[in-house]
Design a protein around this motif. Structure first.
Motif, PDB file in Angstrom:
ATOM      1  N   LYS A 147      50.038  57.624  57.711  1.00 23.87           N
ATOM      2  CA  LYS A 147      49.919  56.555  57.771  1.00 23.87           C
ATOM      3  C   LYS A 147      49.186  56.268  56.350  1.00 23.87           C
ATOM      4  CE  LYS A 147      49.657  54.593  62.214  1.00 23.87           C
ATOM      5  NZ  LYS A 147      48.831  54.543  63.562  1.00 23.87           N
ATOM      6  N   SER A 148      48.528  57.257  55.833  1.00 25.83           N
ATOM      7  CA  SER A 148      47.552  57.190  54.741  1.00 25.83           C
ATOM      8  C   SER A 148      48.432  56.673  53.638  1.00 25.83           C
ATOM      9  CB  SER A 148      47.107  58.727  54.482  1.00 25.83           C
ATOM     10  OG  SER A 148      48.227  59.616  54.232  1.00 25.83           O
ATOM     11  N   HIS A 157      50.531  54.622  53.498  1.00 25.34           N
ATOM     12  CA  HIS A 157      50.630  53.212  53.277  1.00 25.34           C
ATOM     13  C   HIS A 157      49.459  52.282  53.227  1.00 25.34           C
ATOM     14  CE1 HIS A 157      54.734  54.185  53.997  1.00 25.34           C
ATOM     15  NE2 HIS A 157      54.524  54.902  54.931  1.00 25.34           N
ATOM     16  N   HIS A 158      48.350  53.042  53.208  1.00 29.57           N
ATOM     17  CA  HIS A 158      47.090  52.393  53.141  1.00 29.57           C
ATOM     18  C   HIS A 158      46.293  53.003  51.826  1.00 29.57           C
ATOM     19  CE1 HIS A 158      47.343  50.678  57.075  1.00 29.57           C
ATOM     20  NE2 HIS A 158      47.906  51.758  57.416  1.00 29.57           N
ATOM     21  N   ASP A 159      46.841  53.646  51.103  1.00 30.31           N
ATOM     22  CA  ASP A 159      46.248  54.082  49.744  1.00 30.31           C
ATOM     23  C   ASP A 159      46.865  53.132  49.038  1.00 30.31           C
ATOM     24  OD1 ASP A 159      48.707  54.799  48.849  1.00 30.31           O
ATOM     25  OD2 ASP A 159      48.054  56.973  49.657  1.00 30.31           O
ATOM     26  N   ARG A 184      49.594  38.671  47.927  1.00 27.08           N
ATOM     27  CA  ARG A 184      49.965  39.912  47.644  1.00 27.08           C
ATOM     28  C   ARG A 184      50.915  40.054  46.431  1.00 27.08           C
ATOM     29  NH1 ARG A 184      50.020  44.174  50.957  1.00 27.08           N
ATOM     30  NH2 ARG A 184      49.281  44.992  48.696  1.00 27.08           N
ATOM     31  N   ASP A 193      51.711  48.253  52.999  1.00 26.03           N
ATOM     32  CA  ASP A 193      51.450  48.652  54.358  1.00 26.03           C
ATOM     33  C   ASP A 193      52.957  48.632  54.980  1.00 26.03           C
ATOM     34  OD1 ASP A 193      50.868  49.074  57.097  1.00 26.03           O
ATOM     35  OD2 ASP A 193      48.768  48.004  56.818  1.00 26.03           O
ATOM     36  N   ARG A 194      53.665  49.497  55.324  1.00 19.11           N
ATOM     37  CA  ARG A 194      54.870  49.335  55.908  1.00 19.11           C
ATOM     38  C   ARG A 194      54.865  48.604  57.190  1.00 19.11           C
ATOM     39  NH1 ARG A 194      58.983  51.266  58.750  1.00 19.11           N
ATOM     40  NH2 ARG A 194      60.944  51.059  57.632  1.00 19.11           N
ATOM     41  N   GLU A 195      53.609  49.019  58.118  1.00 17.71           N
ATOM     42  CA  GLU A 195      53.873  48.450  59.643  1.00 17.71           C
ATOM     43  C   GLU A 195      53.668  47.104  59.503  1.00 17.71           C
ATOM     44  OE1 GLU A 195      51.208  51.342  61.845  1.00 17.71           O
ATOM     45  OE2 GLU A 195      51.885  52.695  60.386  1.00 17.71           O
ATOM     46  N   ALA A 196      52.604  46.554  58.735  1.00 20.88           N
ATOM     47  CA  ALA A 196      52.145  45.281  58.615  1.00 20.88           C
ATOM     48  C   ALA A 196      53.371  44.363  58.160  1.00 20.88           C
ATOM     49  CB  ALA A 196      50.926  45.053  57.691  1.00 20.88           C
ATOM     50  N   ASN A 247      49.717  49.475  47.293  1.00 19.21           N
ATOM     51  CA  ASN A 247      49.072  49.209  48.526  1.00 19.21           C
ATOM     52  C   ASN A 247      50.084  48.580  49.664  1.00 19.21           C
ATOM     53  OD1 ASN A 247      46.487  50.073  47.573  1.00 19.21           O
ATOM     54  ND2 ASN A 247      46.109  48.056  46.637  1.00 19.21           N
ATOM     55  N   HIS A 288      56.661  57.987  59.438  1.00 20.48           N
ATOM     56  CA  HIS A 288      55.821  57.174  58.646  1.00 20.48           C
ATOM     57  C   HIS A 288      54.745  56.864  59.579  1.00 20.48           C
ATOM     58  CE1 HIS A 288      58.025  56.354  55.293  1.00 20.48           C
ATOM     59  NE2 HIS A 288      58.980  56.399  56.050  1.00 20.48           N
TER      60      HIS A 288
END
Ligand SMILES: Nc1nc2c(ncn2[C@@H]2O[C@H](COP(=O)(O)OP(=O)(O)OP(=O)(O)O)[C@@H](O)[C@H]2O)c(=O)[nH]1
Length: 259
Positions: free
Chosen positions: A153-154, A156-158, A188, A243-246, A241, A149
């Motif tokens: 990264k794309s 999780h940011h699309d 969210r 964002d897994r990391e966030a 949208n 992942h």
């Protein structure tokens, strides 16, 4: 039993919310499951064509959102008309469906013929059965695949609709957790179609289970953890949208620091 067949363009969100917010409905009915029928021959025309674009693969923008949302909300997806696609196409369709909703069970069929036991009596919104069954979700999207992942990264940011499953060891600080979830739903909520979790709250012998649909959140203490049970926190989001990391970072901040 009441079966509700919505129109092909329905947004399942408000229908689901009625079962949790309307007193008359709530006291007489419970929502068992959302079953989404997918036309294997034509669905790709109504979905974004790949993970890196939000455009549908044909000119049907009006139904793009609805088709994706209906898959995202589903507990069961009937992949119908499989006789009209090749085996390879069916594999690819299943992959696309699971990319959107890793939690739903995908049932291939023709002419809508399925064993009723697979679509009725699911208890998909029953807090007592939250994450009772995680068909590969956490393994597919959990920490073991963090590296994959990281590289992608794309995704999780699309603005695609995807599933994010998180496993996290440690005990949670209930105050921090409440603050995070409240903030998340406020900012969210419109993008989060469904969320579910089983949590290990600091100082509690019982599991805490919850589910959410958009801004609506429902949680309760569940059974006690078994002595030999892995108390890992498990949480699943299906939404737009994401964002897994966030999400992982914010979730980690709710873990009680070890002394
Ligand atoms: N080959 C094949 N045809 C099917 C299958 N299921 C339905 N059909 C045919 O597809 C045609 C259209 O049916 P559907 O796509 O199910 O239409 P529908 O979604 O029920 O239509 P509305 O509810 O009015 O939107 C009919 O002629 C069905 O007989 C299937 O699994 N395989």
């Amino acid at each position: 039993m009441v079966l509700i067949e919505t129109t092909g363009l329905a947004d399942p969100g408000p229908v689901v919310q009625t079962f949790f917010t309307d007193e008359a409905v709530k006291s007489n009915f419970y929502l068992d499951a959302i079953v989404t029928m997918v036309d294997a021959k034509h669905i790709l025309f109504h979905l974004p064509s790949s993970s890196s674009t939000t455009e549908p693969s044909s000119t049907s923008p009006s139904s793009t959102t609805e088709a994706t949302q209906q898959i995202a909300f589903a507990d069961r997806v009937l992949l119908n008309k499989t006789d009209l696609v090749t085996e390879a196409e069916q594999v690819e369709l299943t992959r696309r469906i699971r990319e959107i909703n890793a939690y739903a069970v995908v049932i291939p069929c023709t002419f809508g013929r399925v064993d009723l036991g697979r679509v009725l009596g699911i208890k998909g919104f029953d807090l007592g059965r939250v994450l009772e069954r995680e068909p590969g979700l956490v393994d597919d999207l959990g920490e073991d695949h963090e590296h994959e992942h990281e590289e992608d990264k794309s995704r999780h940011h699309d603005s695609l609709v995807t599933s994010v499953g998180i496993r996290l060891p440690g005990a949670l600080d209930l105050t921090l957790l409440n603050a995070w979830v409240a903030q998340l739903l406020k900012t969210r909520g419109a993008d989060i179609y469904r969320m579910k979790g089983v949590l290990n709250v600091h100082g509690e012998d019982d599991r805490f289970v919850f589910q959410g649909v958009h801004m609506m959140f429902d949680g309760q203490q569940d059974r006690a953890w078994h002595p030999d049970e892995d108390r890992t926190n498990r949480i699943v989001f299906i939404g737009r949208n994401l964002d897994r990391e966030a999400l992982v970072e914010a979730f980690k901040k709710c873990i009680v620091a070890e002394s």
